[in-house]
Scaffold this motif. Sequence first.
Motif, short mmCIF file in Angstrom:
data_model
loop_
_atom_site.label_atom_id
_atom_site.label_comp_id
_atom_site.label_asym_id
_atom_site.label_seq_id
_atom_site.Cartn_x
_atom_site.Cartn_y
_atom_site.Cartn_z
N LYS A 53 7.11 2.32 -7.88
CA LYS A 53 6.32 1.09 -7.96
C LYS A 53 6.99 0.08 -8.89
CE LYS A 53 1.66 2.85 -6.96
NZ LYS A 53 0.30 3.04 -7.52
N ARG A 57 7.98 -3.69 -7.92
CA ARG A 57 7.38 -4.85 -8.58
C ARG A 57 8.42 -5.70 -9.31
NH1 ARG A 57 1.27 -3.62 -10.67
NH2 ARG A 57 0.60 -2.44 -8.85
N ARG A 65 3.33 0.86 0.56
CA ARG A 65 3.19 2.24 0.10
C ARG A 65 2.53 3.07 1.19
NH1 ARG A 65 -0.74 5.40 -2.59
NH2 ARG A 65 0.14 6.92 -4.05
#
Length: 312
Positions: A53, A57, A65
Motif C-alpha cells: 500500500k 500511495r 487491491r
Amino acid sequence: MDFETVARAILGNIEKVLAGKSEAAEAALVVLLAEGHLLIEDVPGVGKTVLAKALGRSVDCSVRRIQFTPDLLPSDITGVSVYNQVEREFEFKPGAVFANIVIGDEINRASPKTQAALLEAMEERQVTVDGTTYTLARPFTVVATQNPFEMEGTYALPEAQRDRFMARISMGYPDAAAELAMVRGRDSDNPLDELDAVATIDDVQNMIATARTVYVSPAVEQYAVDLAQATRVHPDLRLGASPRATLQLVRAAKARAAVQGRDFVLPDDVDVLVPVVLPHRLIPMRGAGSVEDVVARIVAETPVPAGTVQPS
C-alpha cells in the motif's frame, strides 16, 4: 524531478510507515522500475500489505487491491462482458487488474483457476476475455502477498506463476527499537492515512526509461548467464532458473544501479539481487537443504567478472 530525487522521495515515503525496512523498500522500487512483479512472502503481521500500500500511495497512479479468497472468480480479476439492453450489445466491464499497481493480498488463498487468470496479465500486460484482447496500463506491477506457513485453505502457487514474479522478498520482524516506536506511535493514527504521493505516473515512466538505458557490460551479462546456467546443472536442484529469470535478473540489476545513482551495472548489483530473484523459481532435490543455501553456494563458486564494467 530527476531520477535520484524521485527515488529518494519514494523510498523515504515508504520508510515513514516501515521503519528499518530499507532493503524491502528498495526491492519494491527496483521491481517497479524494472517493470516486474513482486511476491512478499512472510508470516502475518510483519507489514507485507503495508509495504504494498505504501508503494501504491507514493505514486500518483491507479491502484487496485484484490483480496484473494477461495470464492474469488477469474472474472473478478480480468473483467467480464455484460449485455447492455439499451445499446443491444455486449460491453466490457474491466476487472481489478486494470490498474498501474495491483495489490494481491494473500494470493495463495484463491483457487488455481483464479490464480491462473493473472498469468497472461503478468507476462504479456494484457487480458483476453471472450476472444477480445485488452491492453493493460503501463507501468503495470503486481505486488502479491502470502503466508508461506499456513496450509489449510490455501493453494500453492504453481511454478509457472512463481516464475512470473521478478522477485520474492520477506519482511522479517522489526528490531526492538522500531517495534517500540510502532507501539508508541500507532495507538490512534495509521501512518498510511497521512501518506501522500511524491511522484507522478510520468515521473515513474521516465525513471523506467532511464533504467532501461543503464549500461551492462558483456562481462556482467555473462556473469548473470553463468549463475543461471549453474542452477540448471547443480546436483542439489531438480529445477533450475528459466531464461526468463536471467532476463529479469539483468533488468532488475539495471534498475538497482539507477536507484544507486549509477549508469552502469556492477557485479555487486547482481549478487545483491540473486537471493530475491532466483530462489523462488528453483526446486531442490530431496534432502538437499534450503534453496537459499544452494543459491548462496552457487554465487560463491561462480567467478566474478574481472576488468572494466563501465561504458568506455
